[in-house]
Structure formats: structure tokens, C-alpha cells
Design an enzyme around this catalytic site. Structure first.
Site, PDB file in Angstrom:
ATOM      1  N   GLU A  62       0.902  -1.304   0.058  1.00 24.90           N
ATOM      2  CA  GLU A  62      -0.084  -0.162  -0.128  1.00 24.90           C
ATOM      3  C   GLU A  62       0.992   1.122   0.036  1.00 24.90           C
ATOM      4  O   GLU A  62       0.824   2.201   0.755  1.00 24.90           O
ATOM      5  CB  GLU A  62      -0.905   0.179   1.263  1.00 24.90           C
ATOM      6  CG  GLU A  62      -1.910  -1.240   1.213  1.00 24.90           C
ATOM      7  CD  GLU A  62      -3.019  -1.036   2.350  1.00 24.90           C
ATOM      8  OE1 GLU A  62      -2.795  -0.273   3.404  1.00 24.90           O
ATOM      9  OE2 GLU A  62      -4.132  -1.640   2.292  1.00 24.90           O
ATOM     10  N   GLU A 115      -5.063  -9.108   0.728  1.00 25.00           N
ATOM     11  CA  GLU A 115      -5.344  -8.649   2.044  1.00 25.00           C
ATOM     12  C   GLU A 115      -7.135  -8.350   2.035  1.00 25.00           C
ATOM     13  O   GLU A 115      -7.400  -7.728   1.087  1.00 25.00           O
ATOM     14  CB  GLU A 115      -4.691  -7.226   2.786  1.00 25.00           C
ATOM     15  CG  GLU A 115      -3.536  -7.469   3.382  1.00 25.00           C
ATOM     16  CD  GLU A 115      -3.079  -6.297   3.970  1.00 25.00           C
ATOM     17  OE1 GLU A 115      -3.920  -5.442   4.643  1.00 25.00           O
ATOM     18  OE2 GLU A 115      -1.879  -5.989   4.068  1.00 25.00           O
TER      19      GLU A 115
HETATM   20  C1  BG6 Z   1      -3.888  -2.438   5.499  1.00 22.59           C
HETATM   21  C2  BG6 Z   1      -2.437  -2.591   6.117  1.00 22.59           C
HETATM   22  O1  BG6 Z   1      -4.362  -1.137   5.237  1.00 22.59           O
HETATM   23  O2  BG6 Z   1      -5.115  -2.567   6.597  1.00 22.59           O
HETATM   24  C3  BG6 Z   1      -2.423  -3.255   7.439  1.00 22.59           C
HETATM   25  O3  BG6 Z   1      -1.628  -3.221   5.207  1.00 22.59           O
HETATM   26  C4  BG6 Z   1      -3.340  -2.836   8.453  1.00 22.59           C
HETATM   27  O4  BG6 Z   1      -0.979  -2.879   7.891  1.00 22.59           O
HETATM   28  C5  BG6 Z   1      -4.840  -3.241   7.972  1.00 22.59           C
HETATM   29  O5  BG6 Z   1      -3.014  -3.483   9.666  1.00 22.59           O
HETATM   30  C6  BG6 Z   1      -6.015  -3.001   8.779  1.00 22.59           C
HETATM   31  O6  BG6 Z   1      -6.078  -1.739   8.850  1.00 22.59           O
HETATM   32  P1  BG6 Z   1      -5.884  -1.138  10.092  1.00 22.59           P
HETATM   33  O7  BG6 Z   1      -5.779   0.422  10.131  1.00 22.59           O
HETATM   34  O8  BG6 Z   1      -7.323  -1.327  11.022  1.00 22.59           O
HETATM   35  O9  BG6 Z   1      -4.837  -1.786  10.992  1.00 22.59           O
END
Ligand code: BG6
Length: 463
Positions: free
Chosen positions: A166, A364
Site C-alpha cells: 500500500e 489482504e
Molecule cells: C492495511 C494494512 O491497510 O490494513 C495493514 O496493510 C493494516 O498494515 C490493515 O493493519 C488493517 O487496517 P488497520 O488500520 O485497522 O490496522
């Protein structure tokens, strides 16, 4: 109906070094921007929990990899921390870090879990930030050297590499919206950082292909389709601009080798073009990726601007459009993110139709929930049926895209075990495996972890 996925589909999950390893000041690692920022402003981290200890993977990796196997993983992504491998950013390689990452990679392979390695997950070494981060040519080259060092050290066994996770997030969070260090609000600098990151990425791709290691290299992008409020021309234009800035700014150069013309025009018009050389553009043009990782959590909904921005306010993308809160949208209230499963299909079809149907995977997708203890059953594990439903409903749309010719090769959930989430620390839990911070980081597989095993072994599910 049975949803069956293609043969050899990657089932697994993703995590990152800084969010799971802990051991931040152990064995020669030096601070990243996160460690530094925490010393300056601990109050900006949920419950004051900083990056030092995270989920103890540094010590428990063997048990964790066994749990990966138990939860059906055939692949898993983590990241190599630059600040652990080359603690000063440039120069000496830390032998203890080499040893650690070797042990992790070897254990994964021994357990039948293919390692996917990412090289940057928001974690600029502090020494490199002091030199200007990706605004600096020296740091861009230092990153490329770090990447090449990783390929040479681990590339005999790691065959799936990713340059950045990202990359737009450090740009927007660090240089536009005051969410990450260095807390700059300056669009021109943000554009320079984005360009520097793209160039660093292309240099790493070039180094990897030059080594001919018989693997694949890609990047992981958070692609959130920009849905217009309506078909009104003004709303469509607003969505187009949001798409250019948040999706195509990275997607086009890494897959097609060129920045979108409309984006370049927009930046030129507003005097925000970065400094670059013709040689930089050639490097970007000639070094496109082999595989794309797509992170998808929530859609972006956009409408035409309602009011003029204040003339003295610093420029942010929202001067071109307004974010739109669609009435009655389905929400994950803990994270404050809309849940819109069909977007995963729309992303896949966009890649099929506009990006040469290049191979990609969902790198993800996931659901962060607060207070999961509440869902603990009498056998002592968390009964997270909401997570199972979340995964299934996204997979149904992914399955439809694949049946229509999309070249999707796998699905990785965020995340394997509960981990530290930047400023949100341990507020929202995403894991298939619970991590109990009050009981020595004890791991307990959740209902979703048990279900994931069946999903992977049947290469699909019934719904
Ligand atoms: C993604 C990232 O944006 O979302 C992760 O690659 C992150 O590092 C995940 O932990 C979940 O988002 P958040 O802000 O709830 O941790």
C-alpha cells in the site's frame, strides 16, 4: 452451491514485520519512524500501546508457523524490516537479522507454507527519514540496495517478492492527513514522495529481474473502486478524479509503465508535478511487475463538491470531490469502514479488462472487530462467525470474477493472528488466531481459523 477455486489457489494470510515481530530494540535493530514517533507522541497510539513488543513473532515464530499449517495456510506473507536487516538504512547488514529471517523462511518451507516476502510495510528506518525519506534520491537508492540485498540473501528460497505494501498509505497518512509520522500536510511533497516510491519500486524490480532468480516480483496496492453517488456528470467526474489520485497513481505505472495522462495534466495544472528526470521515466517504463497483490477492505464513494474549499486551506484531494456516505450502507462499526463485497468483483474485472488481465491475488481483506472476548464460547475460543460470513461473502464475488475469466490466483486474509495496527494498536482484532496480551501472548485458534482449514483443504466452500 459449491464454490470451488482454481487448482493450486493460494490460501493464506498476510501480516507485516513491524506489526508482529516485536523485539523492536533487540539484536541490533534500530528505530523506524514508528518507534521514534511513539517516543515523541505516545498519546496518538490507541491505549498508549506502541510498536516495541507487538505480537512476539520474533520469539514464537515456530509455534506460529505450526498454527499456520493448522489453519490451512499454503502461503503466508510477512515483511522483512529494513531497520532490522540494515539498521542504519545504508551499509552493514545485521547478521542476527539474516539469521532470524533465514530461520523463519526455512521453517515455513519445512511446514509447506510458501513464503511471500514484502520489503516495505510503512516502516521507514528513522535514519532514512532524517535524510528525507522518499523525497531523497539517496534514500531511493538505499531502498533499492536493501531490496537487492534481500534478493541475494533469501531469493534462493523466496520466490514471491513484493516491493511495497500500500505505497499510497504513507503518502496520504504521512504527507496529507496527519495520520502517520512525519505528519506533514503538503500536497506537493506528497506527490514527490509518491513519485520517489514508484521509482524505488521500479529500481527494485529491475534489480530482481537482473538477478534471474526464477521467481516473481510485484507490489501490493490497496485498490478501492471510486463509486460515484449518481450518474450525474459532476459525480462521474468527481469519481474519475478520486480514482486517478488514489488508485491509478500507482496502478498504472507499476503495471503499464506510465502514469495516467489525466493525472499528469491535473498535477501540471495545479503546479504539483514532482521533480524527475527522463531516465526515471525510462526506469519506470521498463520495469513493470509480474504479479499484483490487491488489498481490499472498503469502497470509496464520491460525489461532486458541495462547497468551495477555503482559499487559504492547504490543498488536499478532497478539494476536487467530496466523500459520499451512502444511506443505509452496511458498516463494520468498529473500524468505521463500509462493507461492500461486490467491489472485489469490480476490481477483478477492471484488472481483466484494463490491465491485460494480469495475474493477481487478493493480498489482504478482513474484518477488524473490537471486544472479541465477548464472543468466547464455553470451550474457550472466540466464535467469530461474523468473520467467516465476511470472508464467504467476499469469496462468492471473487469466484464469480474468476468464472468470468479474471486471473486471480489466491486469497490472503488480513491476518493470521491478532496484531498491532499502527495508531489503532490492538483495538480491532483481525486474526484467525487470538493473541492474549494479558497471558504471555497466548495463541488460541478462533472459529474462523478452524473454518479456514476446511476452506483450504476443500479448495472452496458450500453456501
Ligand atoms: C492495511 C494494512 O491497510 O490494513 C495493514 O496493510 C493494516 O498494515 C490493515 O493493519 C488493517 O487496517 P488497520 O488500520 O485497522 O490496522
Amino acid at each position: 452451491m459449491k464454490y470451488t477455486f482454481p487448482e493450486n489457489f493460494w490460501w493464506g494470510s498476510a501480516a507485516s514485520g513491524p506489526q508482529t515481530e516485536g523485539a523492536a530494540d533487540v539484536d541490533g535493530r534500530k528505530p523506524s519512524i514508528w518507534d521514534y514517533w511513539y517516543t515523541k507522541e505516545p498519546g496518538r497510539f490507541f491505549n498508549g500501546v506502541g510498536p516495541a513488543n507487538t505480537s512476539n513473532f520474533y520469539y514464537q515464530y515456530k509455534e506460529d508457523i505450526a498454527l499456520m499449517k493448522e489453519t490451512g495456510h499454503n502461503s503466508f506473507r510477512t515483511s522483512i524490516q529494513w531497520s532490522r536487516l540494515i539498521p542504519d538504512g545504508i551499509g552493514e547488514v545485521n547478521p542476527k537479522a539474516v539469521d532470524f529471517y533465514n530461520r523463519v523462511i526455512d521453517e515455513m518451507i519445512a511446514q509447506g507454507v510458501t513464503p511471500f516476502m514484502n520489503l516495505y510495510h510503512f516502516d521507514m528506518p528513522m535514519s532514512m527519514q532524517e535524510k528525507g525519506g522518499f523525497e531523497s534520491r539517496e534514500v531511493i537508492d538505499a531502498y533499492a540496495t536493501f531490496a537487492e540485498t534481500c534478493f541475494k540473501l533469501f531469493g534462493d528460497r523466496v520466490k514471491h517478492w513484493f516491493t511495497f505494501n500500500e505505497p499510497i498509505v504513507p503518502v496520504e497518512a504521512g504527507y496529507l492527513y496527519d495520520m502517520h509520522y512525519p505528519n506533514v500536510v503538503d500536497f506537493k511533497r506528497a506527490v514527490q514522495v509518491a513519485f520517489g516510491t514508484t521509482l524505488a519500486h521500479a529500481k527494485a524490480v529491475k534489480a530482481y529481474h537482473g538477478l534471474k532468480q526464477d521467481g516473481k516480483i510485484g507490489i501490493i496496492l490497496n485498490l478501492t473502486p471510486s463509486y460515484p453517488r449518481s450518474q450525474n456528470e459532476a459525480d462521474l467526474r468527481a469519481a474519475h478524479l478520486a480514482d486517478l489520485i488514489f488508485n491509478r497513481s500507482f496502478l498504472d505505472p507499476v503495471t503499464l509503465g506510465e502514469f495516467p495522462k489525466d493525472l499528469v495534466e491535473l498535477l501540471r495544472e495545479k503546479n504539483f508535478l514532482p521533480e524527475y528526470t527522463e531516465e526515471d521515466l525510462v526506469t519506470i517504463k521498463e520495469n513493470i511487475i509480474d504479479i499484483l497483490g490487491v488489498n481490499y477492505y472498503q469502497p470509496r464513494r464520491v460525489k461532486a463538491k458541495e462547497y468551495m474549499p477555503h482559499p487559504d486551506a492547504p490543498f488536499v484531494p478532497e478539494h476536487l470531490f467530496d466523500n459520499y456516505e451512502m444511506p443505509y450502507r452496511k458498516m463494520n462499526p468498529y473500524r468505521g469502514w463500509e462493507i461492500y463485497e461486490k467491489a472485489i468483483y469490480d476490481i477483478a474485472i477492471n484488472i481483466r479488462d484494463n490491465y491485460n488481465n494480469m495475474p493477481f491475488f487478493i493480498s489482504e481483506n478482513g474484518m477488524g472487530v473490537e471486544g472479541e472476548d465477548h464472543y468466547r464460547n464455553h470451550e474457550g475460543y472466540i466464535e467469530d462467525t461474523y468473520r467467516i460470513d465476511f470472508i464467504k461473502s467476499h469469496l462468492q464475488w471473487l469466484h464469480k470474477a474468476i468464472s468470468e475469466g479474471s486471473n486471480c490466483q489466491g486469497y490472503h486474509l488480513w491476518t493470521f493472528m491478532d496484531c498491532w495496527s499502527w495508531a489503532n494498536a490492538y483495538k480491532n482484532r483481525y486474526g484467525l488466531v487470538e493473541v492474549n496480551l494479558d497471558d504471555n501472548y497466548k495463541r488460541t485458534v478462533k472459529a474462523s481459523g478452524k473454518w479456514y482449514k476446511t476452506l483450504a483443504s476443500e479448495n472452496g466452500f458450500e453456501a
